[in-house]
Structure formats: C-alpha cells, structure tokens
Write an enzyme that holds these catalytic residues in place. Structure first.
Site, short mmCIF file in Angstrom:
data_model
loop_
_atom_site.label_atom_id
_atom_site.label_comp_id
_atom_site.label_asym_id
_atom_site.label_seq_id
_atom_site.Cartn_x
_atom_site.Cartn_y
_atom_site.Cartn_z
N TYR A 131 -2.66 2.32 -7.05
CA TYR A 131 -1.37 1.90 -6.49
C TYR A 131 -1.61 1.34 -5.09
CZ TYR A 131 3.23 2.31 -4.29
OH TYR A 131 4.39 2.06 -3.61
N HIS A 132 -0.98 0.20 -4.80
CA HIS A 132 -1.19 -0.48 -3.52
C HIS A 132 -0.11 -0.08 -2.53
CE1 HIS A 132 -2.51 -3.33 -0.62
NE2 HIS A 132 -3.18 -4.09 -1.46
N GLY A 133 -0.49 0.66 -1.50
CA GLY A 133 0.44 1.00 -0.44
C GLY A 133 0.69 -0.20 0.45
#
Length: 302
Positions: A131-133
C-alpha cells in the site's frame, strides 16, 4: 550627552521591545495605533506557526535526508575502488549499506520503526505488493532494515515522473528503482531479484485517506508479472503510514489537476513522529491455473 536615566525622546520610556518597535514604526510611517497592528501581527504569526511547521517540516526533513544520501553517494563514487565490492560484484554495495544505516537510523529515532514478518520473504525471487502512503518513506525504512537484517536487497517500480527529477540519477540507480514495463519486471524476477510494486502508485499516495482504501482501479499488470515470472506474491502494509504524513487530496480541483497533468501537485503536511510498523504477509504461491484478475482480487482481499 544623555544620562543613563534620561530618554532621547519626550514622554515616558518605552516599557517593552514591542512598545518601542511600535513607537519607531509610528514615527517612521506616521500611522497611528501601530502597537495594536503589531500586536495583532504577532498574535497571527503564533496562530499560523504550527501550520507553517506542518507544511515546512516534511520538506525540510526529506531534503536533509536526501541531500545527506546524495553526499554519501558522491563520496562513495569518488572512492568506490577502495570500498568493499565483493558482494556479488555489486560496486554500489558499500553505498547501499551506508544509505541503509542512514534511513534505518532515521526510522528508529523518528518513528520507532519496526519490521515484522520478514521471515515470509523467500530466499529466491518474489513480488512484494504494498500500500502506498502519502510518502514512500516506509518503503525506504523497509528496504534499509531488510538489507541490514537479511542482507537482501529489494528493487522497486516507480512512477515515470521520478526519473525526471533533476540530480537523482545516481540515487535512483543505487536504490534499484525501475520504471517497468512489464517485460522488464518479469526479466528482473527471472534473474532472482526481489521486486516491490505499489499498484495504487501516486494516485493512491495522494488521494487515499485515513481509511486506507486501496486505489488500484483496473490495474492487474502486477499480477500478470508474477504469473509470467512464476514467483509468489507477498503483501506488505505499514501501520500508521497515513497518520505520519497527510495530503490535501480531498480537494477536488487538485484531483482534476493531477488526472490532467499526472504530476504530484497535491501538498503534503505532517511527518509526525508516529509509530510505524511494517507487516509482511504470508506468500501467495504461484498457481499456473489462476488468472491475473483472480490473483488481483485475491491480493486485494488481503
């Protein structure tokens, strides 16, 4: 001469620096009640100070760490013949160790960074899906800790705009950043590399929120890469990554602007010292009978 108890002006001696400054401004500009205006300005600056820090601090910290990294790489590049180059013939291995210790130290001090489940990463090739913050800093922490703890190095796929940033060519090369396309990713995995990719990419980074909703759209190319390379997929997620750095992605006009120019134009703020924990899930093994659509749905359910 003027005595120590005498004033150069008529009237009472100013009782504070603010009063004195207001007096000088009043004399210079001829504006009355300058002390009221000055007091309001000071009050307003104190009110806005935390907001300014919230927006300026992330940029300052990022550029400090980045410039330190570039300095270390410059030193290594000039002296790399004297560094240890015996690790699989990688001339940049010494530089990677330096960067790993720099970013791992920052993660420990600022976020108390922890990595859990790295035993799920196989010795051979694998595709890590994460998941890309709002910022990829958690990936940098993960990469650094993995290199220090397991002596494993992980390449990563990045958006095309990253390769347009000036002065980062060496940094990108050392980090093993790849743009793709699919054939390049498959080739890297077949060579035995560990490869990480965020299907949501920049869009997820800018416009996801504290609910951590994934924004993959119809993207399933990463699943096809794993199928073609016959490697397992490993899910990865960093807890609190959205609490550390936030974006103004909820502003609709910024979303429209991004979709038009495809550049990260959304302001970020924060870099708050929250606890970050990265969790590595169990591998999803290669299955020749599964389709890319089915594999994508299986991963997103994780």
């Amino acid at each position: 001469m003027i005595g120590s108890n005498e004033s150069s002006t008529e009237g009472p001696v100013p009782t504070s620096y603010l009063t004195f400054l207001a007096y000088l401004l009043g004399q210079w500009t001829g504006v009355e009640h300058t002390e009221d205006y000055l007091s309001y300005g000071v009050y307003l600056s104190w009110v806005l100070f935390p907001l300014a820090i919230a927006f300026i601090l992330p940029v300052a910290i990022f550029f400090f760490c980045l410039n330190t990294s570039l300095l270390l790489l410059h030193i290594h590049k000039r002296r790399k013949t004297g560094f240890n180059e015996g690790h699989s013939g990688d001339v940049w291995y010494g530089a990677k160790e330096m960067l790993a210790n720099l970013w791992d130290g920052h993660g420990r001090i600022w976020h108390g960074y922890e990595l859990h489940g790295d035993e799920n990463i196989p010795e051979g090739p694998a595709l890590i899906v994460f998941y890309h913050g709002a910022s990829p800093v958690d990936y940098l922490y993960f990469m650094a800790r993995l290199l220090i703890r397991r002596k494993r190095y992980c390449h990563v796929v990045a958006d095309h705009f990253v390769f347009r940033l000036p002065g980062l060519k060496t940094f990108i090369e050392v980090l093993g950043v790849m743009h793709g396309p699919k054939e390049v990713c498959v080739s890297a995995l077949k060579k035995g590399y560990l490869l990480a990719i965020s299907p949501g990419g920049v869009r997820e980074a800018l416009f996801s929120d504290e609910t951590y909703a994934i924004m993959w759209g119809n993207r399933k190319g990463f699943a096809q890469v794993a199928i073609d390379a016959k490697v397992p997929i490993i899910p990865m997620f960093t807890q609190n990554v959205r609490e550390g750095i936030r974006t103004l992605g909820g502003i609709k006009i910024l979303r429209k602007l991004y979709e038009r120019i495809r550049l990260p134009v959304v302001p970020m703020y924060g870099w708050f010292p929250v606890k970050l924990r990265t969790f590595i899930g169990e591998p999803i093994p290669y299955d020749p009978n599964i389709t890319a659509e089915e594999l994508t749905a299986k991963i997103s359910a994780k």
